[in-house]
Scaffold this active site. Structure first.
Site, short mmCIF file in Angstrom:
data_model
loop_
_atom_site.label_atom_id
_atom_site.label_comp_id
_atom_site.label_asym_id
_atom_site.label_seq_id
_atom_site.Cartn_x
_atom_site.Cartn_y
_atom_site.Cartn_z
N ASN A 182 5.75 -58.08 -9.28
CA ASN A 182 4.56 -57.25 -9.41
C ASN A 182 4.64 -56.47 -10.71
OD1 ASN A 182 2.55 -55.18 -9.11
ND2 ASN A 182 2.60 -55.53 -6.92
N CYS A 212 -0.45 -57.19 -7.05
CA CYS A 212 -0.21 -57.84 -5.77
C CYS A 212 -1.41 -58.68 -5.35
CB CYS A 212 0.12 -56.80 -4.70
SG CYS A 212 -1.07 -55.46 -4.57
N HIS A 235 -2.69 -52.61 -0.80
CA HIS A 235 -1.76 -53.67 -1.14
C HIS A 235 -2.25 -54.99 -0.56
CE1 HIS A 235 1.96 -55.54 -2.19
NE2 HIS A 235 2.32 -55.78 -0.95
N ASP A 247 4.97 -61.59 0.03
CA ASP A 247 4.70 -60.19 -0.29
C ASP A 247 5.39 -59.86 -1.61
OD1 ASP A 247 4.19 -57.53 -0.38
OD2 ASP A 247 5.02 -57.04 1.58
#
Length: 1115
Positions: A198, A203, A450, A467
């Site tokens: 990131n 994200c 997020h 993630d």
């Protein structure tokens, strides 16, 4: 953007760690442990959650830079909120979660938490700003949160509702997870896949890229896009995407996306600006479709994602039908009011009847009753469903997130109910049965959050969560049911055994935002094999070299403790750099040759290495150590002794390097023969010898260059070496020259004349000192040159600054650059800008400084002579910018600063038209002056008509401005200033008359019947004995509402938002106190009816967050 707060004893620039923003769910304390475990003794456990609310009273009077809440406990851990009331070096409120007892915890402690922080809106809690993140807290990073939580300008605006009665309400919801060593987790080893790094707030992009990568047919098409070995990834979207996909396929660690975002034309600010994933998907698809044209993979985007639907209008009573075929790459499905995907598709194809006032005009048949709708001609192999989680709320004039429960199936049958979604032209032989491939999730609120993705790469039963850098295996329930949204119940611990506590409900802020389905009949084609034969050879070679270089650097880093880096500067380096790269001191050590030598190597062996590398015999080498002086200059200090040269490189570095870094910096003294080719044996140096370095200045060319070095005797005088210096400079041997010592340049330049007759010792000259010299000038020559001597030139160089000027309305593009001095005054700067623009009056230039953090203009421009020097314009906290924004005004800035511009909306009662006027008057003017100015701009019902100006906010009238009120403090940024004629009936109020507020309202069923005002408020004169029936007639006439619509209206007296409905026989006036209307906005006559006014098209995409800017790919 998630940022780390610096430790208490730091006040430096902040770092921006990776944005591990995962959402959490807000609830009361569920359970508390007893100990504070470290990572090593933690066991995986259910999350323990809690919420803490902190009302900060007298907030504007808090003078502390950092302000902590009291301690609260969640999950057995002590926490507190840390706030920077004036911002942590930014123009925003800074908000963090802090481990309260970090100083007393045992060595190696660590704890992991999902949490969100919120500033509560005290007018409407749904407008609260809430941001989510997650973090592994430890001794080095004991606080974590948001440096730019919300603009201070919005926070302190009383109309926004965040700071009420000088009280700010901050809330923290913490969800503690006890995990086994978060940082040691290996995604590749555990799952076979790697994540994406990131860059700050990317994200949303990472989740989309992982989804696209795991469509192998798409990945193969990207690999087959033509690129060449000469392409640069940061300038080529196809190559950058190929490189990214290759690394995702073959790398063992997480992959960076910087080359890809650079290929988009994005800068650092774009990477820290969160965008909408749906919008990025469309923009990226369009860009790739364009890049694939005229290549072997042309049409891939259409083949994968393009479907078609038919818009139709069919007349009921005549034989007429209009159809229009349209393509789509994704479908936007309603969430609000729909329980699942099928309900959204039902709504998508819902038939609308066109009748009554809304009849359809059918060419030769005229106005006709008709049916209007949409049916699908075909669906694509890969179906992308964008869920409308973000909608614009017109009643509140803001974006809101829809967190309602919304279900989606593992298998989606779009042929259901005999193909109800299909048009008559659809190919019924194609089976539209789809399998869920990926679920993109948004966790957080409308102001940020997020993104992450759940993906089934091979459509097996195994789901994976992507993630950012972390990839984990997940159960089906986590990917489906837990992403439906809605509310969840949690049973609170029993505080009283005699009673059953009701379950606590909390809203789930994490929910599905985009779904990707693959058609069953196409899955073998889509989920195909992709191997190295699909990847261009030049790409494989390039990326394997990158991997080898990465491995080499990793190995070097791992072995760094075994080696010493020796940086060797020579005369050649000084001559190359001085006057070009540097002007002060002697050399930039980062640009000289480095040797990586094992620490156990003898220095004498290193000298042999130098002899091989440069062809300089060992006996012709003398090495000098550099030293940092107290005045911050860096000079050769002394030569190495014979004893030191017998030591190892590592020992020598440790003994000589007080900074304890891995580098040893040396100057190599070599004497060359006259032809500059052959190195000569060095003569013995006596303790009376001083090594001086010389720079030559040419005032005509404004040029400073390195001319050489020589030894002088401490007892000698400069006059003894004048001929030698002239010879070095190719001057006549008898040329008159001036000598100066360059002493220092921080914080200011010190360069002083040298007394030619004093000894070098008396002039305090020592090894490593720098002497600058030049020809002596006549008075005539001095006046001719800008910088006639060395000190004035060095002052100029120290202060010069190249400034990039940009138009304020084009903040990304340089308009021109000017070389200025940091000491230039405000007047100097605007004069040079005006000259560049060909503008005769510099006072019509207005400058705005640059925000180094946001890479945008600061909100407030520079006032006329509001700063003293250019350096003041460029400084932003402890950073120095090189950008200024400018605008050309229509009148001088000092005059403009004395004026106030008000935006006034004039409501014409006769034509019902609204016209907006900008009234510019001196700040000391009154509202009466504004009205007089406005009268000359608008059409009045009569020359004698009187005007008034009202303050309107959220469809309520808050104030009638007195004619004598000064305009200087009137705020038209958030409040609407409305001008209107004063009705004749209001000019002669009787003793029993009331002038009441009348507002439109309706009640939102989804908001627990909360009253929502809309439309234009107005005043109405009512007499003491007037019933509602009479008042209604006057209102209907005033608003010109048709009978069939007006009969549906309800009338109520509202006090503080609570309606009391009235009957026709009720007397209206007695409900209202006999008082001035100035502050009576909380008591009004309410007209309840549907808001039928046409909705304005909001400037934001309905799914875009409030603070976002549009996604652009520039290349």
């Amino acid at each position: 953007m998630t940022m780390m707060a610096p430790p208490l004893d730091e006040d430096d620039d902040m770092l921006a760690p990776p944005d591990y923003n995962d959402g959490i769910d807000a609830m009361e304390v569920v359970g508390q442990g007893e100990s504070v475990p470290t990572v090593e003794n933690q066991t995986v456990d259910d999350p323990q959650s809690g919420k803490f609310t902190w009302p900060i009273e007298n907030f504007s009077k808090v003078n502390l830079r950092k302000y902590y809440s009291e301690t609260f406990v969640v999950g057995g851990y002590s926490w507190r909120i840390l706030v920077f009331p004036k911002g942590n070096n930014v123009d925003s409120l800074s908000l963090y979660l802090d481990v309260a007892d970090s100083a007393s915890l045992p060595y190696g402690w660590s704890r992991y938490a999902h949490f969100n922080l919120a500033v509560i809106n005290q007018f409407d809690t749904k407008l609260s700003i809430r941001k989510d993140t997650q973090h592994q807290f430890n001794a080095r990073e004991s606080d974590w949160g948001f440096t730019s939580f919300m603009p201070l300008q919005d926070l302190y605006d009383p109309s926004r509702g965040y700071l009420v009665n000088d009280t700010l309400v901050v809330e923290a919801s913490v969800n503690v997870r006890k995990v086994v060593d978060y940082w040691a987790y290996d995604s590749k080893k555990e799952t076979g896949f790697v994540g994406l790094k990131n860059q700050g707030a990317t994200c949303y992009m990472n989740s989309l890229l992982q989804t696209l990568y795991h469509l192998p047919y798409f990945r193969k098409a990207v690999y087959h896009m033509p690129t060449t070995e000469n392409d640069v990834p940061s300038n080529s979207i196809p190559l950058a995407l190929q490189s990214l996909f290759y690394k995702l396929q073959y790398s063992d660690t997480s992959v960076a996306t910087k080359d890809l975002t650079k290929s988009f034309g994005w800068d650092t600010y774009d990477s820290f600006m969160q965008h909408d994933v749906q919008e990025l998907n469309r923009v990226l698809s369009e860009k790739l479709e364009d890049k694939m044209k005229a290549t072997a993979v042309e049409g891939t985007i259409q083949q994968l994602f393009e479907g078609h639907h038919m818009n139709y209008i069919e007349c009921i009573n005549v034989d007429y039908k209009s159809t229009r075929k349209e393509s789509f790459y994704d479908l936007q499905l309603d969430v609000k009011g729909c329980k699942d995907v099928y309900a959204s598709f039902d709504k998508y194809v819902e038939v609308e009847k066109l009748e009554g006032d809304n009849k359809y005009h059918a060419e030769q048949y005229g106005l006709q009753d008709a049916r209007k709708g949409v049916l699908f001609i075909d669906f694509p192999p890969v179906l992308q469903l964008q869920l409308k989680r973000f909608e614009y709320d017109f009643t509140r004039d803001t974006m809101v997130k829809i967190n309602d429960r919304y279900e989606f199936p593992l298998q989606l049958d779009l042929d259901r109910e005999d193909g109800k979604y299909l048009s008559p032209d659809a190919d019924r032989s194609v089976r539209n049965l789809y399998t869920l491939h990926s679920v993109l999730v948004h966790s957080g609120g409308v102001h940020g959050g997020h993104y992450y993705a759940f993906i089934r790469p091979t459509l097996s039963d195994q789901w994976y969560k992507f993630d950012d850098e972390r990839v984990t295996k997940e159960e089906t329930k986590r990917a489906l049911e837990e992403q439906y949204g809605g509310e969840e119940e949690v049973q609170l611990p029993q505080t009283n055994p005699g009673f059953n506590n009701p379950p606590f409900k909390f809203t789930k802020y994490s929910n599905a935002y985009m779904l990707v389905y693959i058609r069953e009949s196409d899955k073998d084609k889509i989920i195909c094999n992709v191997d190295e034969k699909d990847i261009a050879e030049h790409l494989q070679v390039r990326l394997k070299k990158e991997q080898e270089e990465k491995e080499r650097k990793r190995k070097e880093k791992a072995e760094a403790h075994l080696y010493t880096i020796i940086k060797v500067a020579r005369d050649k380096d000084l001559a190359t750099q001085i006057g070009k790269d540097i002007f002060f001191d002697l050399v930039d050590h980062d640009k000289v040759q480095s040797f990586r030598i094992q620490k156990q190597t003898l220095f004498s062996v290193f000298k042999e290495e130098v002899a091989k590398e440069w062809g300089i015999p060992v006996h012709c080498q003398r090495f000098w150590l550099w030293a940092k002086r107290q005045n911050h200059t860096y000079r050769p200090n002394r030569p190495l002794t014979e004893q030191e040269e017998l030591q190892t490189v590592g020992h020598l570095k440790e003994a000589s390097n007080k900074a304890h870094n891995a580098e040893l910096k040396l100057f190599l003294e070599v004497n060359l023969a006259q032809d500059q080719r052959l190195a000569l044996r060095l003569t013995e140096r006596n303790k009376d010898d001083i090594l001086l370095f010389f720079k030559l200045y040419n005032p005509e060319k404004e040029e400073l260059r390195y001319i050489g070095r020589t030894f002088v005797k401490a007892g000698g005088r400069p006059v003894d070496i004048l001929e030698k210096l002239n010879e070095m400079a190719d001057f006549e041997l008898s040329e008159e020259i001036l000598l100066f010592e360059e002493i220092k340049f921080e914080p200011n330049v010190m360069c002083e004349p040298i007394d030619r007759k004093a000894t070098f010792r008396a002039s305090q000259l020592e090894d490593g000192d720098i002497v600058c010299y030049q020809k002596a000038l006549t008075k005539e020559d001095e006046d001719k040159y800008r910088y006639p001597d060395v000190p004035s030139f060095l002052e100029y160089v120290r202060g010069r600054q190249v400034v990039h000027f940009r138009r304020l309305d084009k903040p990304k593009e340089d308009e021109f650059c000017l070389e200025l001095s940091k000491q230039h005054t405000y007047d100097d700067v605007v004069e040079k800008v005006a000259l560049q623009l060909g503008l005769g009056d510099p006072s019509k230039i207005r400058l705005t400084p640059h925000n180094c953090y946001s890479q945008q203009p600061k909100p407030q421009p520079i006032k006329y002579r509001g700063v003293e020097r250019l350096s003041d314009m460029l400084v932003h906290y402890n950073q120095m910018s090189d950008i200024l924004y400018f605008e050309t005004l229509d009148l001088p800035l000092p005059e403009l600063q004395g004026l106030k511009t008000l935006k006034v909306a004039f409501h014409n009662a006769r034509t019902e038209e609204v016209s907006v006027h900008n009234i510019r008057l001196p700040k000391q003017s009154t509202v009466g002056d504004v009205i007089n100015e406005l009268k000359g701009k608008v059409e009045l019902s009569s020359p004698k008509a009187e005007l008034r100006i009202l303050e309107v906010f959220y469809h309520k009238i808050y104030k009638i401005f007195p004619l004598s009120e000064k305009i200087e403090n009137i705020n038209d940024q958030y409040w609407t200033l409305r001008a209107e004629e004063i009705p004749e009936e209001e000019k002669n109020l009787g003793p029993q008359d009331r002038l009441i507020h009348v507002y439109h309202f309706n009640r939102d069923a989804s908001q627990t019947n909360m009253v929502q005002n809309f439309g234009e408020p107005f005043f109405l004169l009512v007499s003491e004995d007037e019933t509602l029936a009479k008042v209604k007639l006057r209102i209907q006439k005033k608003l010109q509402v048709p009978d069939e619509e007006f009969i549906k209206w309800k009338f109520a007296f509202l006090s503080l938002g609570r309606p009391e409905y009235l009957q026709d026989t009720d007397l209206v006036a007695i409900r209202f106190q006999k008082r001035d209307t100035y502050g009576a906005w909380e008591h009004y006559l309410g007209l309840e009816h549907a808001d039928t006014a046409p909705k304005r098209v909001h400037q934001l995409s309905q799914n875009r967050h409030t603070f976002e800017k549009p996604v652009k790919i520039y290349n």
